[in-house]
Design a protein around this motif. Structure first.
Motif, mmCIF file in Angstrom:
data_model
loop_
_atom_site.group_PDB
_atom_site.id
_atom_site.type_symbol
_atom_site.label_atom_id
_atom_site.label_comp_id
_atom_site.label_asym_id
_atom_site.label_seq_id
_atom_site.Cartn_x
_atom_site.Cartn_y
_atom_site.Cartn_z
ATOM 1 N N ILE A 31 75.055 31.894 -9.329
ATOM 2 C CA ILE A 31 73.999 31.135 -8.669
ATOM 3 C C ILE A 31 73.020 32.111 -8.051
ATOM 4 O O ILE A 31 73.411 33.051 -7.350
ATOM 5 C CB ILE A 31 74.589 30.202 -7.596
ATOM 6 N N GLN A 32 71.743 31.867 -8.283
ATOM 7 C CA GLN A 32 70.704 32.695 -7.697
ATOM 8 C C GLN A 32 70.150 31.917 -6.512
ATOM 9 O O GLN A 32 69.480 30.901 -6.676
ATOM 10 C CB GLN A 32 69.610 32.974 -8.723
ATOM 11 N N LEU A 33 70.467 32.360 -5.313
ATOM 12 C CA LEU A 33 70.071 31.623 -4.128
ATOM 13 C C LEU A 33 68.588 31.764 -3.829
ATOM 14 O O LEU A 33 67.967 30.846 -3.296
ATOM 15 C CB LEU A 33 70.904 32.080 -2.930
ATOM 16 N N SER A 34 68.014 32.882 -4.146
ATOM 17 C CA SER A 34 66.579 33.068 -3.910
ATOM 18 C C SER A 34 66.062 34.086 -4.899
ATOM 19 O O SER A 34 66.824 34.821 -5.525
ATOM 20 C CB SER A 34 66.325 33.535 -2.473
ATOM 21 N N ARG A 35 64.741 34.147 -5.011
ATOM 22 C CA ARG A 35 64.134 35.149 -5.882
ATOM 23 C C ARG A 35 62.905 35.703 -5.192
ATOM 24 O O ARG A 35 62.290 35.038 -4.357
ATOM 25 C CB ARG A 35 63.776 34.563 -7.241
#
Length: 122
Positions: free
Chosen positions: A76-80
């Motif tokens: 899971i990518q929580l932010s970018r």
């Protein structure tokens, strides 16, 4: 009303014809019964063959691949990180300047919708 003497006279005078008609009806009944029994048996055979064919195509439960439990969750990518400006490559890829013809077409569609709406108002 029903005259019993006339009926018995009719039966006695036409006995052979009546026996022939009743026999013919009975033979027809037997033929229909025989054909229906044969058709039922053939249908039963076809249903059994179809069931066997479908069973041959099916996969037995023992051969199913079951994944390990618990299932693995993808990352899971929580932010970018986002940049404040687009690069020239991103601009050329994602943004196209509309031409005057495109804008005029959109403008005329919008104006027509507004005119139709205003004309429908009493």
């Amino acid at each position: 009303m029903i005259d019993r003497e006339r009926i018995s006279d009719f039966i006695q005078s036409h006995l052979k014809v009546l026996i022939a008609v009743v026999s013919a009806v009975f033979v027809c009944f037997l033929l229909v019964l025989f054909v229906s029994v044969i058709a039922f048996r053939n249908g039963e055979k076809r249903r059994l063959e179809e069931a066997e064919r479908l069973k041959a195509k099916s996969i037995p439960p023992e051969e199913f691949f079951l994944p390990e439990e618990p299932l693995q969750v993808p990352g899971i990518q929580l932010s970018r990180e986002s940049s404040s400006q687009w690069t020239e490559e991103e601009v050329s890829r994602w943004y196209v300047l509309p031409s005057e013809e495109d804008l005029d077409g959109l403008r005329s569609i919008g104006e027509n919708a507004v005119e139709n709406l205003l004309e429908a108002v009493p």
